[in-house]
Motif scaffolding. Sequence first.
Motif, mmCIF file in Angstrom:
data_model
loop_
_atom_site.group_PDB
_atom_site.id
_atom_site.type_symbol
_atom_site.label_atom_id
_atom_site.label_comp_id
_atom_site.label_asym_id
_atom_site.label_seq_id
_atom_site.Cartn_x
_atom_site.Cartn_y
_atom_site.Cartn_z
ATOM 1 N N TYR A 180 6.729 30.391 20.980
ATOM 2 C CA TYR A 180 6.583 31.727 21.551
ATOM 3 C C TYR A 180 7.926 32.251 22.052
ATOM 4 N N SER A 181 8.737 31.387 22.660
ATOM 5 C CA SER A 181 10.051 31.806 23.160
ATOM 6 C C SER A 181 10.972 32.227 22.024
ATOM 7 N N LEU A 182 10.756 31.669 20.832
ATOM 8 C CA LEU A 182 11.568 32.030 19.666
ATOM 9 C C LEU A 182 10.972 33.183 18.877
ATOM 10 N N GLU A 183 9.874 33.759 19.406
ATOM 11 C CA GLU A 183 9.145 34.835 18.746
ATOM 12 C C GLU A 183 8.624 34.377 17.377
ATOM 13 N N LYS A 184 8.217 33.111 17.310
ATOM 14 C CA LYS A 184 7.660 32.566 16.071
ATOM 15 C C LYS A 184 6.193 32.194 16.232
ATOM 16 N N TYR A 185 5.552 32.747 17.261
ATOM 17 C CA TYR A 185 4.128 32.464 17.439
ATOM 18 C C TYR A 185 3.297 33.338 16.510
ATOM 19 N N ASN A 186 2.278 32.750 15.905
ATOM 20 C CA ASN A 186 1.230 33.492 15.209
ATOM 21 C C ASN A 186 -0.019 32.629 15.190
ATOM 22 N N TRP A 187 -1.118 33.166 14.700
ATOM 23 C CA TRP A 187 -2.388 32.449 14.735
ATOM 24 C C TRP A 187 -2.334 31.170 13.909
ATOM 25 N N VAL A 188 -1.499 31.163 12.861
ATOM 26 C CA VAL A 188 -1.372 29.962 12.040
ATOM 27 C C VAL A 188 -0.705 28.852 12.853
ATOM 28 N N ARG A 189 0.321 29.223 13.598
ATOM 29 C CA ARG A 189 1.011 28.244 14.444
ATOM 30 C C ARG A 189 0.044 27.671 15.481
ATOM 31 N N LEU A 190 -0.781 28.539 16.057
ATOM 32 C CA LEU A 190 -1.771 28.056 17.020
ATOM 33 C C LEU A 190 -2.727 27.066 16.354
ATOM 34 N N ALA A 191 -3.216 27.412 15.170
ATOM 35 C CA ALA A 191 -4.172 26.539 14.469
ATOM 36 C C ALA A 191 -3.576 25.171 14.181
ATOM 37 N N SER A 192 -2.269 25.107 13.998
ATOM 38 C CA SER A 192 -1.622 23.828 13.706
ATOM 39 C C SER A 192 -1.498 22.955 14.953
ATOM 40 N N LEU A 193 -1.794 23.520 16.132
ATOM 41 C CA LEU A 193 -1.664 22.782 17.391
ATOM 42 C C LEU A 193 -3.010 22.513 18.061
ATOM 43 N N VAL A 194 -4.082 23.016 17.478
ATOM 44 C CA VAL A 194 -5.404 22.882 18.085
ATOM 45 C C VAL A 194 -6.069 21.568 17.681
ATOM 46 N N TYR A 195 -6.582 20.852 18.670
ATOM 47 C CA TYR A 195 -7.375 19.643 18.451
ATOM 48 C C TYR A 195 -8.817 19.964 18.834
ATOM 49 N N THR A 196 -9.723 19.097 18.423
ATOM 50 C CA THR A 196 -11.135 19.305 18.729
ATOM 51 C C THR A 196 -11.718 18.049 19.346
ATOM 52 N N TRP A 197 -12.400 18.216 20.461
ATOM 53 C CA TRP A 197 -13.134 17.119 21.087
ATOM 54 C C TRP A 197 -14.591 17.549 21.146
ATOM 55 N N GLY A 198 -15.450 16.851 20.393
ATOM 56 C CA GLY A 198 -16.832 17.299 20.286
ATOM 57 C C GLY A 198 -16.859 18.651 19.604
ATOM 58 N N GLU A 199 -17.339 19.657 20.301
ATOM 59 C CA GLU A 199 -17.348 21.023 19.767
ATOM 60 C C GLU A 199 -16.319 21.904 20.466
ATOM 61 N N LEU A 200 -15.564 21.332 21.385
ATOM 62 C CA LEU A 200 -14.593 22.092 22.179
ATOM 63 C C LEU A 200 -13.195 21.965 21.589
ATOM 64 N N ASP A 201 -12.574 23.094 21.286
ATOM 65 C CA ASP A 201 -11.188 23.117 20.821
ATOM 66 C C ASP A 201 -10.257 23.154 22.025
ATOM 67 N N TYR A 202 -9.094 22.544 21.878
ATOM 68 C CA TYR A 202 -8.127 22.571 22.970
ATOM 69 C C TYR A 202 -6.712 22.431 22.431
ATOM 70 N N VAL A 203 -5.762 22.982 23.183
ATOM 71 C CA VAL A 203 -4.347 22.751 22.931
ATOM 72 C C VAL A 203 -3.901 21.674 23.916
ATOM 73 N N PRO A 204 -3.371 20.551 23.456
ATOM 74 C CA PRO A 204 -2.963 19.490 24.383
ATOM 75 C C PRO A 204 -1.992 20.008 25.442
ATOM 76 N N PRO A 205 -2.095 19.503 26.670
ATOM 77 C CA PRO A 205 -1.212 19.950 27.759
ATOM 78 C C PRO A 205 0.260 19.656 27.472
ATOM 79 N N VAL A 206 1.126 20.130 28.369
ATOM 80 C CA VAL A 206 2.570 19.960 28.180
ATOM 81 C C VAL A 206 2.945 18.481 28.091
ATOM 82 N N ARG A 207 3.980 18.228 27.323
ATOM 83 C CA ARG A 207 4.447 16.853 27.144
ATOM 84 C C ARG A 207 5.137 16.337 28.403
ATOM 85 N N TYR A 208 5.941 17.186 29.030
ATOM 86 C CA TYR A 208 6.652 16.826 30.259
ATOM 87 C C TYR A 208 6.418 17.914 31.310
ATOM 88 N N PRO A 209 6.316 17.540 32.582
ATOM 89 C CA PRO A 209 6.092 18.539 33.633
ATOM 90 C C PRO A 209 7.128 19.665 33.624
#
Length: 328
Positions: A180-209
Amino acid sequence: MAVYDADPFYAERFADFVNQKEQVPFQVMAFTTLEKLTVFAGAHEIEILLIHASVPREEIGKISAVQVVLLTDGEAVSLGGTYKSIYKYQAADCMMREVMECYCTSAEESGSTMISRTGRIIGVYSPVNRCLKTSFSLTMGQLLSRDLKVLYMNFEDCSGFGKLIGEEHKAGLSDLFYYYSLEKYNWVRLASLVYTWGELDYVPPVRYPEDLNQITAKEVADLVSRIARESGYDVIILDLGQFGKKAAEVLEICDAVYMPVQEDCLSAAKVEEFEEYLSACGHESVRKRIQKIKLPYHSSFGRRDSYLEQLLWGELGDYTRQLLRKQP
């Protein structure tokens, strides 16, 4: 998206899976013969072609597709040429993340944007610690995802989420902030980062605080608003952790705000101070939207790896069901 594989069950199962993922705006067609695929490609535009790596390259070249991804039976390796490859025998959601990652470049170059109905944004925040904020967020997410497409986003610096569900994440919120900071965000980029647990989709939290400090509250609000407009999710749940008083700007974009509270005097003082801050800084509308909730403490639970399922059947699950029934 066209899928060709000699195994008809494989192609059909994969197509059925993707067609149920509403945030992936592709109609998927399964093919078991090259002849049918070639005829189809002559009359229809194929955005992504998933095709078995055993097909001769000259045959693949005859099929018009924006992006070609090869399906391999062994570990994915570089097969030469311009085609990328992925391992076909892996979980379907993992495979879709890899497909979306392969597709990201062409989507960015074409300026591809998915336009959909705007999803509802629910914020969960409290200045009080140890108030079951995350347990409530995950319980609500699991319940809503039974009937709706729900995306859960956790903004805590140390969420423990990966450890809780036993999943190792290759990418997540840190990468989303970066793109997003590089202005390279789009829905495809989001889809490549989404995981699914059961029926709930989520984006994993930050790697480092520290990654949470690399983005402002306004940027978070703008990013989430864009996700709500473009991703196809019905509901986005924001589990706002150590955002402190800058959470106010993010809460402004929320359609509903839940604030778990405690009854002791110190917790009450923290809530009062936050409310005064909202009024002083022009966020009175957020203050009026906040729904304070006193969550029931769940009693003993078993193993950590089944904690999320147990949330649904305890006191907290019952409380959350009743709360959701009262909402418009």
